[in-house]
Design a protein around this motif. Sequence first.
Motif, PDB file in Angstrom:
ATOM      1  N   MET A 146       1.256   3.868  13.531  1.00  0.00           N
ATOM      2  CA  MET A 146       1.217   3.529  12.317  1.00  0.00           C
ATOM      3  C   MET A 146       2.099   2.421  11.488  1.00  0.00           C
ATOM      4  SD  MET A 146       0.781   7.312  10.549  1.00  0.00           S
ATOM      5  CE  MET A 146      -0.068   8.493  11.389  1.00  0.00           C
ATOM      6  N   ASP A 147       3.441   2.405  11.955  1.00  0.00           N
ATOM      7  CA  ASP A 147       4.170   1.375  11.252  1.00  0.00           C
ATOM      8  C   ASP A 147       5.356   1.096  12.369  1.00  0.00           C
ATOM      9  OD1 ASP A 147       6.261   0.147   9.600  1.00  0.00           O
ATOM     10  OD2 ASP A 147       6.623   2.165   8.367  1.00  0.00           O
ATOM     11  N   PRO A 148       4.912   0.139  13.176  1.00  0.00           N
ATOM     12  CA  PRO A 148       5.786  -0.238  14.262  1.00  0.00           C
ATOM     13  C   PRO A 148       7.060  -1.068  13.786  1.00  0.00           C
ATOM     14  CG  PRO A 148       3.657  -1.625  14.017  1.00  0.00           C
ATOM     15  CD  PRO A 148       3.599  -0.563  13.216  1.00  0.00           C
ATOM     16  N   SER A 149       6.859  -1.596  12.744  1.00  0.00           N
ATOM     17  CA  SER A 149       8.278  -2.332  12.320  1.00  0.00           C
ATOM     18  C   SER A 149       8.828  -1.881  11.121  1.00  0.00           C
ATOM     19  CB  SER A 149       7.768  -3.964  11.930  1.00  0.00           C
ATOM     20  OG  SER A 149       7.018  -3.913  10.797  1.00  0.00           O
ATOM     21  N   SER A 150       8.548  -0.879  10.713  1.00  0.00           N
ATOM     22  CA  SER A 150       9.413  -0.374   9.615  1.00  0.00           C
ATOM     23  C   SER A 150       8.936  -0.915   8.110  1.00  0.00           C
ATOM     24  CB  SER A 150      11.036  -0.275   9.818  1.00  0.00           C
ATOM     25  OG  SER A 150      11.380   0.551   8.506  1.00  0.00           O
ATOM     26  N   GLU A 151       7.974  -1.696   8.097  1.00  0.00           N
ATOM     27  CA  GLU A 151       7.405  -2.194   6.983  1.00  0.00           C
ATOM     28  C   GLU A 151       6.488  -1.392   6.461  1.00  0.00           C
ATOM     29  OE1 GLU A 151       7.768  -6.902   7.400  1.00  0.00           O
ATOM     30  OE2 GLU A 151       6.835  -6.055   9.325  1.00  0.00           O
ATOM     31  N   GLY A 152       5.633  -0.722   7.173  1.00  0.00           N
ATOM     32  CA  GLY A 152       4.247  -0.170   6.811  1.00  0.00           C
ATOM     33  C   GLY A 152       4.266   0.804   5.457  1.00  0.00           C
ATOM     34  N   PHE A 153       5.465   1.696   5.526  1.00  0.00           N
ATOM     35  CA  PHE A 153       5.351   2.490   4.463  1.00  0.00           C
ATOM     36  C   PHE A 153       6.316   2.197   3.140  1.00  0.00           C
ATOM     37  CE2 PHE A 153       4.406   5.566   7.822  1.00  0.00           C
ATOM     38  CZ  PHE A 153       3.271   5.789   7.452  1.00  0.00           C
TER      39      PHE A 153
END
Length: 212
Positions: A146-153
């Motif tokens: 869902m959020d591989p780079s810690s940017e998604g949420f």
Amino acid sequence: MDASDETMSFTDPPAWPHAEADLLHEEPDWQAVACLDFPRDRWLGYLRGYAKAAEIIVDEVMSTGRGQDTLIYPFAMCWRHYVELHLKTLIELASVYLDEPHELVRSHSIEVLWRRARPLLERSFPGDDQAELDNTERVLFQLHGMDPSSEGFRYPVRNSGDATLDGVTRIHIRHFHNVMVGIAGVLDAADTGIREMTDRKHEMAGYNLYGG
């Protein structure tokens, strides 16, 4: 989205910043004072804080039935960051316990961190059933997807300009929370176990050092 979710609300009317505004100003109500000098391990303060914040958010949504379309972002971000921090903590703890050289893993990738942490956990707890680690891995890789780079949420777009959370359109907050509480249980158990084993190891080393 409920119309009430579109504006922020305050208990008291907010005052505009003035010349003496100071984020570190002290007030007499000690109950509101946060102590950042966590007694044993500052990492624990961060871990518990993010997990608790997620719990407070899900309680708010479930008790009011509102806010889920906006609170999902800080809620899921808290859980994702909790996982990232706890995996980094476990890598540190297990490496010390196993007397292995180590340094802070400078990655936000949950997959990278888990692939580093799992072998250390397996060596720290030899003979344990691997099913719990397998199930934990499956969920963590789903979260990573869902959020591989810690940017998604945290952001609606990546640095590249592409939309985040592509393909994720519905999240049941209570169910997501319950699954993550289970993940936290596994990580907490490993954390506690390694700390206790490390303490015993140091006690035995001191015992032997002084002729025990």
